[in-house]
Each structure stands twice: as C-alpha cells, then as structure tokens.
Write a protein that holds these residues in place. Structure first.
Motif: not given
Length: 97
Positions: A5-18
């Motif tokens: 779940a933490s990895d998924l949220e980090r991936a979402r956060k990075q996509l939002r940043k991009w």
C-alpha cells in the motif's frame, strides 16, 4: 501488505508530481554550470545533451501520459495500481541488470 500500500501511494504521488509539478530545475542545470545537481529536482528530465558548439537539447516526461496513468489507476482501483507498480519495478530491475 502495508508495504505494498505504501509503494502504491508512493507511485501515485510520483505520478501526481510528474503530471502537475514544476519542471523548471532543468533551466538551472542548463544555465548554471556550477549548479549543485544534488539539490535540483530533475525527475521530469529524460534527456539532456550539450554538443561541442554549445547547442542544448532537453527532453522532459510527457505530462499527458502521467495524467492518463493517474486516471487509469483511479478508475481501476488498487488492483490496477498494483499491476502498474509491478510492471514499473520489473522494468527498473531490468534496466539495472
């Protein structure tokens, strides 16, 4: 499971940043030869070339693709996000090999 779940949220956060973040640190990289690269956010930079004549070519991530991927993940829920993260990590592992 919390780690996934933490990895998924980090991936979402990075996509939002991009998708929505600033991409202007590459200008500092280009204009200031003494710029401290460790302090610049170059995560959107995919390619940087400077030829012997001084010409500069910069390529950045495609924001539209990041937005599209965010939409896919929000529509597909955590299962789609897990598949995306797995593919991303597999690709990263292959690049390191």
């Amino acid at each position: 499971m919390p780690e996934k779940a933490s990895d998924l949220e980090r991936a979402r956060k990075q996509l939002r940043k991009w998708a929505f973040g600033k991409a202007n640190d590459w200008v500092k990289l280009v204009l200031d030869e003494n710029a401290d690269i460790s302090r610049l956010d170059l995560s959107m930079l995919t390619e940087f070339k400077r030829d012997k004549n001084g010409s500069i070519q910069v390529k950045l991530l495609d924001r539209l693709q990041a937005v599209e991927k965010l939409l896919e993940l929000s529509e597909g829920g955590d299962e789609a996000a897990a598949q995306f993260l797995s593919a991303l990590l597999t690709g990263a592992a292959e690049d390191e090999a």
